[in-house]
Scaffold this motif. Structure first.
Motif: not given
Length: 265
Positions: A18-21, A34-38, A40-46
């Motif tokens: 997140r800091n890198e983004y 960073s929004i696109a990353f978040e 993708r992260y939410l998707q993998i959690l779901q």
């Protein structure tokens, strides 16, 4: 990183990504989204996917993205450098029309040419200007500028001019500080070009108001002023003043001080 990560490890890697983004997003928010990353992260959690594998792939992707971005930046910087070098080369070509006087190892090439230009002006144009106006009320309009050019351009007994001696002292006092050296150099350029501008504007004003007889001849002493005689000898005052005006303007333009002197037109 494909093994199961502890909660602390997951948190640390997430924070780093997140800091890198965030940091790179300041330079290019579209590339470092960073929004696109978040998302993708939410998707993998779901989907209850492998967080370790996901983060490993995201780190690799981010490094590739940074590498590509740095490559693009490097190319842009190289193009800027090429453009700057071309502009500087073109500028030096113009300056090569003037005499170059070496006076100190730390002096930039531009300043060595400027010293030469002012020395030539002091030998060629100033004697004519003084001949035309000395002893007249009109000389008061030119006196300060003439004195300034003499201080910059007149070389006596083989010693540098007074202003160049002052500049050399400033360079020595700077003790290698490039910023101080550049400041002193620019001040000399400004002072010289301001004096040239004042001569130019005074001539324009005095001629337009008919404060000088344009048909008188410039009877220059060849022995005392050989350069002035070669250029201006036995010419009408009007011709001499027009040429001196153009020389003032040309030096200011060639040394890229015309915008600062408000002489673009």
């Amino acid at each position: 990183m494909n093994k199961e990560l502890s909660e602390a490890e997951t948190k640390a890697i997430l924070e780093k990504i997140r800091n890198e983004y965030k940091e790179h997003g300041k330079l290019n928010p579209k590339a470092f989204d960073s929004i696109a990353f978040e998302k993708r992260y939410l998707q993998i959690l779901q989907m209850r996917g492998n967080i370790g594998k996901f983060l490993s792939e995201e780190v690799v992707f981010l490094e590739q993205l940074k590498g590509k971005f740095q490559e693009i930046v490097a190319k842009k910087e190289a193009q800027k450098a090429q453009t700057l070098n071309r502009i500087m080369d073109e500028s030096i070509e113009k300056l090569a029309n003037y005499k170059k006087i070496d006076f100190h190892p730390m002096a930039k090439t531009e300043l060595r040419y400027f010293y030469g230009a002012m020395a030539d002006f002091a030998e060629t144009e100033l004697p004519v200007l003084i001949l035309i106006f000395k002893g007249t009320p009109e000389y008061s309009f030119l006196q300060d500028a003439v004195l300034q050019i003499e201080r910059i351009g007149v070389i006596r007994r083989g010693l540098p001019s007074l202003k160049i001696q002052e500049l050399i002292k400033s360079m020595l006092d700077a003790n290698g500080n490039a910023i101080l050296v550049e400041k002193a150099s620019q001040n000399l350029l400004k002072e010289g070009c301001l004096a040239l501008k004042n001569i130019y504007t005074s001539i324009q004003d005095l001629v337009s108001k008919n404060r000088i007889n344009p048909d008188l001849m410039a009877n220059i002493n060849e022995r005392d002023y050989p350069k002035a005689y070669a250029t201006y000898g036995s010419r009408r005052f009007e011709v001499c003043l027009n040429r001196i005006s153009e020389q003032c303007k040309q030096i200011i333009q060639d040394f890229r001080m015309n915008a600062l002197m408000s002489m673009d037109n």
